[in-house]
Design an enzyme around this catalytic site. Structure first.
Site, PDB file in Angstrom:
ATOM      1  N   HIS A 131      44.959  18.418 -47.791  1.00  0.00           N
ATOM      2  CA  HIS A 131      45.118  19.855 -47.529  1.00  0.00           C
ATOM      3  C   HIS A 131      45.911  20.139 -46.257  1.00  0.00           C
ATOM      4  O   HIS A 131      46.271  21.293 -46.018  1.00  0.00           O
ATOM      5  CB  HIS A 131      43.743  20.514 -47.437  1.00  0.00           C
ATOM      6  CG  HIS A 131      42.921  20.012 -46.289  1.00  0.00           C
ATOM      7  ND1 HIS A 131      42.367  18.742 -46.272  1.00  0.00           N
ATOM      8  CD2 HIS A 131      42.569  20.588 -45.112  1.00  0.00           C
ATOM      9  CE1 HIS A 131      41.718  18.572 -45.128  1.00  0.00           C
ATOM     10  NE2 HIS A 131      41.820  19.671 -44.415  1.00  0.00           N
ATOM     11  N   ASP A 132      46.198  19.120 -45.458  1.00  0.00           N
ATOM     12  CA  ASP A 132      46.941  19.287 -44.208  1.00  0.00           C
ATOM     13  C   ASP A 132      48.373  18.758 -44.282  1.00  0.00           C
ATOM     14  O   ASP A 132      49.091  18.820 -43.282  1.00  0.00           O
ATOM     15  CB  ASP A 132      46.220  18.562 -43.065  1.00  0.00           C
ATOM     16  CG  ASP A 132      44.959  19.271 -42.617  1.00  0.00           C
ATOM     17  OD1 ASP A 132      44.883  20.501 -42.775  1.00  0.00           O
ATOM     18  OD2 ASP A 132      44.042  18.585 -42.112  1.00  0.00           O
ATOM     19  N   ASP A 170      35.495  15.548 -40.720  1.00  0.00           N
ATOM     20  CA  ASP A 170      36.692  16.179 -40.172  1.00  0.00           C
ATOM     21  C   ASP A 170      36.858  15.819 -38.691  1.00  0.00           C
ATOM     22  O   ASP A 170      35.908  15.931 -37.909  1.00  0.00           O
ATOM     23  CB  ASP A 170      36.562  17.694 -40.348  1.00  0.00           C
ATOM     24  CG  ASP A 170      37.820  18.442 -39.991  1.00  0.00           C
ATOM     25  OD1 ASP A 170      38.831  18.269 -40.699  1.00  0.00           O
ATOM     26  OD2 ASP A 170      37.794  19.209 -39.003  1.00  0.00           O
ATOM     27  N   GLU A 229      37.977  11.207 -40.693  1.00  0.00           N
ATOM     28  CA  GLU A 229      39.350  11.607 -40.377  1.00  0.00           C
ATOM     29  C   GLU A 229      39.551  11.455 -38.874  1.00  0.00           C
ATOM     30  O   GLU A 229      38.788  12.013 -38.075  1.00  0.00           O
ATOM     31  CB  GLU A 229      39.601  13.058 -40.789  1.00  0.00           C
ATOM     32  CG  GLU A 229      41.024  13.503 -40.511  1.00  0.00           C
ATOM     33  CD  GLU A 229      41.198  15.009 -40.451  1.00  0.00           C
ATOM     34  OE1 GLU A 229      42.274  15.489 -40.824  1.00  0.00           O
ATOM     35  OE2 GLU A 229      40.254  15.704 -40.016  1.00  0.00           O
ATOM     36  N   ASP A 256      32.483  17.803 -47.230  1.00  0.00           N
ATOM     37  CA  ASP A 256      33.219  17.786 -45.974  1.00  0.00           C
ATOM     38  C   ASP A 256      32.249  18.085 -44.841  1.00  0.00           C
ATOM     39  O   ASP A 256      31.436  19.014 -44.937  1.00  0.00           O
ATOM     40  CB  ASP A 256      34.328  18.836 -45.994  1.00  0.00           C
ATOM     41  CG  ASP A 256      35.624  18.326 -45.391  1.00  0.00           C
ATOM     42  OD1 ASP A 256      35.558  17.709 -44.315  1.00  0.00           O
ATOM     43  OD2 ASP A 256      36.686  18.539 -45.985  1.00  0.00           O
TER      44      ASP A 256
END
Length: 575
Positions: free
Chosen positions: A349-350, A217, A276, A109
């Site tokens: 995860h969100d 991210d 993302e 990440d």
């Protein structure tokens, strides 16, 4: 009929990741090897056989860097160190080696829109207005006519993603710093070329270490309008929507192309880059993922996971209209059909657990989990599986706000109740849509704490682990796990799954999700009933029961092109 596929030149030369499946590991909740209640790198290594058995090609590892954990590791204080809670750099090297030994890749990440406020870069930046790193972050004086600290003195009216203003006053220097997320996550100033070069140097360091790429991210937020204008007022304490001034900002394509040149240009072609991008449009995505532009391999878009947001936002959910979902996913399939590439996901995860969100986690738990998986995995794009999704893990019946750990949820609860909201109503929205639903421990077996830890877990374990767990599913041919395994095997076996054209069927049907894929002389048909009703699907009469290659129910009745669909049934045909 032979199911052997004709491999065209386009398929033979397609990037490897077009036929791959990625599995996201959220380390804090995957597996704990030392009994401290927090998942770690050695725990992941010990469970790699599970991922190999599933058949995935890539592991995406959520942040394990040094961090104060204000946002569970997405606030990084050292990009080149492993946080002791997860282990050591040697542990990470061992995980990487074991992953590669099993024929899988590992993607890190990359969180470079912001750092932690404890990162040495920010510590130096805030030390003085004259600091050589002052311009590495976004610093501004109070708004004209206001004293520092006064209500409304923030340089802009932008609201943070995590509630409240996106500016925090630094008392020592009398200026405000920008943080689109938590106040402990100051935004880097990508306008400064020194910042960009420091990021690229760090990325090269990880690639030299052997990692296989990056998931980036909120990468489309790194370019802000340097004028930092106010946003339209949202009505929440006078705060405004700054997104038009930093979402997919004015220099974003320039920055992504520069990153590609500086970091990836001379590297082997087997790396993976995924961005993302909240708020990204399909028009933007075509640009970002057009291989001739040399920016990214694929993006995460949020359109389909925003369809059930109600008038009060994500924590005020409304029922999903399947026709809206088909219109959204179908639009992205068409838009990126010839240029660019799609990522495919329900969970991460969100996001809350899809079987609870879009499925039926009660009577038809197994059927709805596998039906949703079937629909997603057989679109054109690269599927992403989030840990526990392959088991059909569900949302969690959190007893109260004391069970929550996520900064976004806690801030929302505090702000909403302070504004007069009913605590139980606010908690109901958090139970449905909160990020903690995705962050409870992976359910390995029926023992205490689901086999996740011998200690006290950092967040509650879902009580349904006594029956919903990996150990109970491995040898069950009808299990959610084995259905995911077969879907992944289909992608690896039939080029039409990865590379075929896409054609939506029955677009206006409120219950049935159906589409065809075609490559050369091979056709694939997916028919799924995403409801608890029993509609009849009317198909092209050329399809026959003998073409069935996968179903999530034990028997399928196909007569004269008509299928009587059981609740949450899903069928895949190939000919």
């Amino acid at each position: 009929m032979s199911l052997e596929q004709t491999v065209t030149h386009a398929v033979a030369t397609a990037p490897w990741w077009t036929s791959a499946v990625v599995y996201q590991v959220y380390p804090r909740s995957f597996a704990d090897s030392n009994g401290d209640g927090v998942g770690d790198l050695n725990g992941i290594t010990a469970r790699l056989d599970h991922l190999q058995r599933l058949g995935v090609d890539v592991i995406w590892l959520s942040p394990v860097y040094a961090s104060p954990h204000a946002d569970n590791g997405y606030d990084i204080s050292d990009y080149q160190a492993v946080d002791p809670v997860f282990g050591t750099l040697d542990d990470l090297d061992r995980l990487l080696a074991e992953t590669h030994a099993r024929g899988m890749k590992l993607v890190m990440d990359l969180v470079v829109n912001h750092t932690s406020d404890e990162h040495p870069w920010f510590v130096e930046s805030r030390s003085s207005r004259d600091s050589p790193k002052r311009d590495w972050y976004w610093w501004r004086p109070p708004r004209d006519g206001f004293e520092a600290g006064q209500p409304g003195a923030e340089p802009t009216n932008w609201e943070s993603f995590f509630s409240g203003p996106s500016w925090t006053l630094d008392e020592a220097t009398g200026e405000y710093y920008l943080h689109l997320f938590d106040r402990k996550q100051p935004d880097l100033n990508w306008e400064n070329p020194e910042v960009r070069q420091a990021v690229y140097e760090m990325m090269r360091w990880w690639l030299d270490r052997g990692v296989d790429g990056f998931r980036m991210d909120v990468i489309n937020l790194i370019s802000k309008d340097p004028d930092l204008p106010d946003g339209a007022t949202t009505g929440t304490g006078g705060l405004g929507n700054g997104f038009p001034h930093y979402g997919t900002g004015p220099r974003i394509h320039e920055f992504m192309q520069e990153m590609h040149r500086e970091v990836f240009e001379d590297r082997p072609g087997d790396l993976l880059t995924v961005g993302e991008m909240p708020g990204v449009t399909w028009e933007d995505a075509r640009l970002f993922t057009d291989p001739t532009r040399r920016e990214l391999d694929m993006v995460f878009q949020f359109e389909h996971v925003s369809l059930d947001h109600g008038p009060g936002g994500k924590f005020d959910p409304k029922p999903l209209d399947l026709r809206d979902l088909k219109a959204s996913l179908g639009r992205w399939q068409t838009a990126l059909g010839e240029v660019g590439w799609n990522s495919l996901y329900w969970n991460n995860h969100d996001q809350p657990r899809v079987v609870s969100r879009f499925g039926d986690d009660g009577k038809y738990w197994r059927e709805s989990a596998t039906a949703l998986a079937t629909v997603l995995h057989l679109h054109r794009g690269t599927p992403f599986v989030y840990q526990g999704e392959e088991l059909g893990m569900t949302n969690v019946p959190f007893a109260g706000v004391g069970d929550l750990r996520d900064v976004e949820s806690l801030n929302h609860f505090r702000q909403s109740v302070a504004a007069g909201g009913d605590p139980e109503s606010v908690l109901r929205g958090l139970r449905a849509m909160g990020r903690d639903n995705a962050r409870t421990p992976v359910q390995w077996d029926s023992t205490r704490n689901a086999g996740f830890t011998t200690g006290e877990p950092w967040i509650v374990v879902n009580p349904n682990h006594t029956w919903l767990n990996a150990q109970a599913q491995y040898d069950d041919p009808l299990s959610v796990f084995n259905h995911y395994r077969r879907l992944i095997e289909l992608r690896h076996t039939f080029p039409v799954v990865a590379h075929g054209d896409f054609r939506m069927l029955l677009a206006d049907d409120p219950y049935i999700y159906a589409f065809e894929r075609e490559l050369d002389d091979t056709r694939l048909l997916v028919v799924a009933n995403l409801s608890g009703t029993t509609p009849t699907a009317v198909l092209d009469g050329e399809w026959a029961a003998t073409d069935l290659v996968l179903s999530n129910v034990e028997s399928v009745s196909l007569v004269n092109g008509r299928i009587a669909m059981e609740p949450w049934s899903a069928h895949v045909f190939v000919r």
